[in-house]
Design a protein around this motif. Structure first.
Motif, mmCIF file in Angstrom:
data_model
loop_
_atom_site.group_PDB
_atom_site.id
_atom_site.type_symbol
_atom_site.label_atom_id
_atom_site.label_comp_id
_atom_site.label_asym_id
_atom_site.label_seq_id
_atom_site.Cartn_x
_atom_site.Cartn_y
_atom_site.Cartn_z
ATOM 1 N N VAL A 273 1.092 6.846 -5.598
ATOM 2 C CA VAL A 273 1.285 5.490 -6.112
ATOM 3 C C VAL A 273 2.274 5.467 -7.266
ATOM 4 C CG1 VAL A 273 0.151 3.498 -7.166
ATOM 5 C CG2 VAL A 273 -1.025 4.794 -5.370
ATOM 6 N N GLU A 274 2.107 6.368 -8.228
ATOM 7 C CA GLU A 274 3.001 6.377 -9.394
ATOM 8 C C GLU A 274 4.431 6.687 -8.994
ATOM 9 O OE1 GLU A 274 3.458 8.603 -13.761
ATOM 10 O OE2 GLU A 274 1.677 8.935 -12.524
ATOM 11 N N ASN B 10 -2.628 -1.339 -3.369
ATOM 12 C CA ASN B 10 -2.609 -0.690 -4.672
ATOM 13 C C ASN B 10 -1.294 -0.825 -5.424
ATOM 14 O OD1 ASN B 10 -1.098 1.011 -3.057
ATOM 15 N ND2 ASN B 10 -2.609 2.689 -3.073
ATOM 16 N N LEU B 11 -0.355 -1.577 -4.883
ATOM 17 C CA LEU B 11 0.905 -1.861 -5.566
ATOM 18 C C LEU B 11 1.235 -3.343 -5.424
ATOM 19 C CD1 LEU B 11 3.219 1.140 -4.569
ATOM 20 C CD2 LEU B 11 2.415 0.594 -6.875
ATOM 21 N N HIS C 212 0.856 -1.197 0.000
ATOM 22 C CA HIS C 212 0.000 0.000 0.000
ATOM 23 C C HIS C 212 0.883 1.235 0.000
ATOM 24 C CE1 HIS C 212 -3.132 2.885 0.954
ATOM 25 N NE2 HIS C 212 -2.358 3.342 1.931
ATOM 26 N N ALA C 213 0.553 2.161 -0.901
ATOM 27 C CA ALA C 213 1.199 3.469 -0.917
ATOM 28 C C ALA C 213 0.108 4.525 -0.747
ATOM 29 C CB ALA C 213 1.954 3.680 -2.230
ATOM 30 N N PRO C 214 0.406 5.657 -0.137
ATOM 31 C CA PRO C 214 -0.602 6.704 0.068
ATOM 32 C C PRO C 214 -1.225 7.136 -1.262
ATOM 33 C CG PRO C 214 1.365 7.174 1.336
ATOM 34 C CD PRO C 214 1.704 6.028 0.441
ATOM 35 N N PHE C 215 -2.519 7.426 -1.226
ATOM 36 C CA PHE C 215 -3.218 7.876 -2.420
ATOM 37 C C PHE C 215 -2.538 9.128 -2.965
ATOM 38 C CE2 PHE C 215 -6.490 10.465 -4.509
ATOM 39 C CZ PHE C 215 -6.933 9.568 -5.470
#
Length: 258
Positions: free
Chosen positions: A87-88, A112-113, A81-84
């Motif tokens: 992510v990119e 999300n990753l 998980h990366a903060p909204f």
């Protein structure tokens, strides 16, 4: 032919079959092999692949490596998980970690990753995990990969694994004229006739001009006494005033192009 449409490259049937064949085995699939399956010339396949690459539809060709067989390495999937909003950026940073071979960004959801990494041993995988956490990424779960399977996208391939009716490649010219490349079907009216005989028998419109014939990777310059054979790839010029479709005499009498 595939064309640009509102910023996206719209695929036609030939493009889809090319992509399907490359997904099956890009390394061992040559332009002539694809051409035989799709029933157009090898030159057409090469041109189409170049267009797909130019428009970013085909982004590259990647080797599939079995790292366990190569040197006994382990493959691990980290669900992170990366903060909204980051992510990119996180994905780019993760790609710099030695051992990471793939990062997949997902829209929405906690995990999300997806990070795929290769380590020489479990200690090496733990090192990769620590480096992920140092980048501010939370590891939600992880799995040791056993085996991965890749499959081509079925809707781009033949229906039920069978070959479809041979396809024609069109180039539209100003004024409504067309250059059409097609494969002669086995029971086509023109099969077994010379061009002179075909014209006398009104097999195709007398305005239609045969430009070239490709047979067994050889390009034949057509003359009146040139015989057309099944599986020949024929390129014709059809003016806008032609009375009947240029492809009519080259396909089985009980078939038609959709």
């Amino acid at each position: 032919m595939g064309e640009q449409n509102g910023g996206a490259y719209r695929l036609d049937e030939i493009d889809r079959r090319i992509i399907y064949s490359l997904m099956v085995d890009a390394r061992n699939t040559s332009a002539p092999a694809i051409a035989e399956d799709v029933s157009v010339s090898g030159a057409t396949i090469r041109n189409r692949i170049a267009q797909l690459e130019e428009h970013g539809v085909i982004e590259g060709y990647h080797a599939t490596i079995d790292f366990e067989h190569a040197d006994g390495s382990l493959m691990n999937l980290f669900l992170c998980h990366a903060p909204f909003g980051d992510v990119e950026g996180a994905a780019r940073k993760i790609g710099t970690i030695p051992g990471v071979i793939n990062v997949r960004e997902l829209m929405g959801g906690r995990m999300n990753l997806h990070v795929l990494a290769v380590g020489t041993n479990t200690a090496d995988l733990r090192r990769i995990g620590r480096e992920l956490e140092q980048l501010g990424v939370d590891i939600e779960d992880e799995f040791l990969m056993q085996q991965e399977h890749d499959f081509p996208y079925t809707p781009y391939g033949p229906i039920d694994g069978s070959r479809r009716e041979p396809l024609a490649d069109y180039i539209s010219l100003t004024g409504g004229a067309e250059i059409i490349e097609m494969t002669v079907q086995e029971h086509a009216p023109i099969a077994g006739l010379t061009l002179e005989e075909a014209a006398q028998d009104d097999v195709f419109d007398n305005q239609t001009l045969v430009i070239s014939i490709e047979r067994d990777d050889t390009v034949i310059t057509p003359h009146g006494d040139t015989e057309i054979r099944p599986n020949d790839v024929v390129t014709v010029f059809s003016p806008s005033e032609a009375e009947k479709p240029a492809f009519e005499g080259f396909h089985d009498s009980d078939n038609h192009l959709n």
